[in-house]
Scaffold this active site. Structure first.
Site, PDB file in Angstrom:
ATOM      1  N   ARG A   1     -25.507  15.640  18.438  1.00  0.00           N
ATOM      2  CA  ARG A   1     -24.043  15.584  18.513  1.00  0.00           C
ATOM      3  C   ARG A   1     -23.375  15.242  17.177  1.00  0.00           C
ATOM      4  O   ARG A   1     -22.366  15.866  16.818  1.00  0.00           O
ATOM      5  CB  ARG A   1     -23.579  14.598  19.599  1.00  0.00           C
ATOM      6  CG  ARG A   1     -23.909  15.036  21.017  1.00  0.00           C
ATOM      7  CD  ARG A   1     -23.224  14.146  22.055  1.00  0.00           C
ATOM      8  NE  ARG A   1     -21.795  14.432  22.103  1.00  0.00           N
ATOM      9  CZ  ARG A   1     -20.859  13.637  21.627  1.00  0.00           C
ATOM     10  NH1 ARG A   1     -21.171  12.493  21.033  1.00  0.00           N
ATOM     11  NH2 ARG A   1     -19.580  13.981  21.730  1.00  0.00           N
TER      12      ARG A   1
ATOM     13  N   CYS B   1     -35.896  17.965   7.679  1.00  0.00           N
ATOM     14  CA  CYS B   1     -35.597  18.608   6.399  1.00  0.00           C
ATOM     15  C   CYS B   1     -34.287  19.395   6.471  1.00  0.00           C
ATOM     16  O   CYS B   1     -34.267  20.625   6.391  1.00  0.00           O
ATOM     17  CB  CYS B   1     -36.759  19.522   6.014  1.00  0.00           C
ATOM     18  SG  CYS B   1     -36.677  20.106   4.325  1.00  0.00           S
TER      19      CYS B   1
END
Length: 400
Positions: A298, A327
């Site tokens: 979110r 990453c």
């Protein structure tokens, strides 16, 4: 809550749900509509853990589902089929067929083409399909554009005129039974006046349909009641919300259907994470945790705010970003929050994570999804185990 004990027993990242709080939220909304015939259908997409659904089913809840998988989940958790609604713009023929066969309350149809497909499937089954039409009232919910659903530019629902055409078609069909009318204009509404505005528009259509002898039994107002994520926010008055909607239905003998999701579970859930370490890039401080955007997307997806609290850690604070090991620069749980100095092994609690937290989590970067626990009557129990590497690769291994 004893976060350290839970971290030791279940490891982190860990989703924690307060079942007593879930009961309280459900009952609070249910009581506001108790003066009229009503059905509170929990929106399964918010948090679909089977134990959460079982808890709500035991309280008499219905379920709003947006895939046949969610329909199956609700029934597996003990839902009454006649309390299950199936919504969504992209139902396949196979999903429609299964929903009809399972005898659910009704399908919320979203286009004339879907109505025609539903009729053909019901005819092939030799039965009638109960339907409701999702009306798009073209009302601005004044919420995040990704969770706004009631404007003409959104993909959901049909216009008033198109809805009339569908109802007249369905009334004439021997394989369709139009029993409901539905709208849902958006999520996380801290001002519910747009819902009342939409209810007034759709209630006018309801009266017109009744005049045409279309026997509508269910008036489905969708969900969307917002919750407090930030201290500066105020939740809407449930009394004003319910009374505003009910006032639009004066003289109408219909069952009001409400579809809360976030309202019931958001603030009943937390994400517990462990600190991996700290990093300073120039003047920028980063607190790195074992929780990441695959666990709670979110903040990255919606720029959503979640309060982050250090467990049993005091002292002078400074501003930092709370980030994970994925990453991606978009991998963060919070930005520019004040936290004390932290070291490896310290715990952080990400608040208001019960809705669209685990439900939207993924295996990105080949990370197993978190475990989930329930806390009820002072007791903690595991309701979903942590995924292992073997779980993540299970569906691929046989092809290697």
């Amino acid at each position: 809550m004893n976060y350290k004990q839970m971290a030791n027993e279940f490891q982190t990242p860990l989703y924690i749900y307060d079942f007593d709080a879930i009961k309280s939220r459900y009952n609070a909304l249910k009581s506001e509509f108790s003066a009229r015939k009503s059905l509170i259908c929990y929106a399964v997409k918010a948090n679909s853990n089977l134990s959460v659904l079982k808890l709500l089913a035991s309280l008499g809840a219905g379920f709003d589902c947006v895939s046949i998988g969610e329909v199956r989940r609700a029934l597996l958790a003990g839902a009454n089929p006649y309390h299950v609604i199936f919504s969504g713009v992209g139902k396949t023929d196979a999903e429609i067929k299964e929903a009809i066969e399972k005898g659910i309350l009704f399908l919320n149809v979203e286009s004339f083409g879907e109505v025609e497909r539903t009729e053909a499937i019901a005819k092939a089954l030799g039965t009638k399909a109960r339907i409701s039409v999702r009306v798009n009232p073209n009302v601005d919910a004044k919420t995040h554009p990704y969770i706004s659903t009631g404007l003409a530019k959104n993909k959901f629902g049909v216009s008033i005129d198109e809805a009339k055409r569908i109802y007249i078609f369905a009334k004439k069909s021997e394989f369709l039974e139009p029993v409901g009318i539905h709208f849902h204009i958006g999520s996380q509404l801290l001002d519910t006046s747009p819902v009342v505005e939409a209810a007034s528009i759709v209630a006018k259509l309801l009266r017109e349909l009744k005049a045409l002898d279309v026997d509508i039994k269910f008036f489905d107002i969708g969900g969307g009641v917002g919750v407090r994520y930030e201290k500066s926010e105020n939740e809407p008055s449930l009394y004003d919300y319910a009374q505003g909607v009910l006032a639009t239905l004066s003289g109408q003998d219909v069952t009001v259907v409400c579809e809360p999701g976030r309202f019931v579970v958001a603030n009943a859930g937390e994400l517990l994470v462990s600190v991996v370490g700290e990093k300073q890039n120039g003047t920028k401080r980063f607190v790195i945790t074992d929780g990441a955007m695959n666990d709670l997307i979110r903040p990255s997806l919606y720029e959503a705010f979640h309060e982050v609290v250090a467990v049993e850690k005091d002292g002078e604070t400074s501003v930092c970003d709370v980030v994970g090991p994925i990453c991606e620069s978009g991998d963060f749980l919070a930005k520019d929050v004040a936290l004390p100095n932290l070291k490896s092994g310290d715990l952080l609690v990400v608040k208001s994570a019960g809705a669209y937290g685990f439900a939207m989590s993924s295996n990105y970067n080949t990370r197993g999804r978190a475990a989930e626990v329930a806390v009820e009557d002072g007791k903690t129990r595991l309701i979903r185990r942590r995924e292992t590497f073997e779980d993540v690769v299970a569906l691929e291994r046989e092809f290697v």
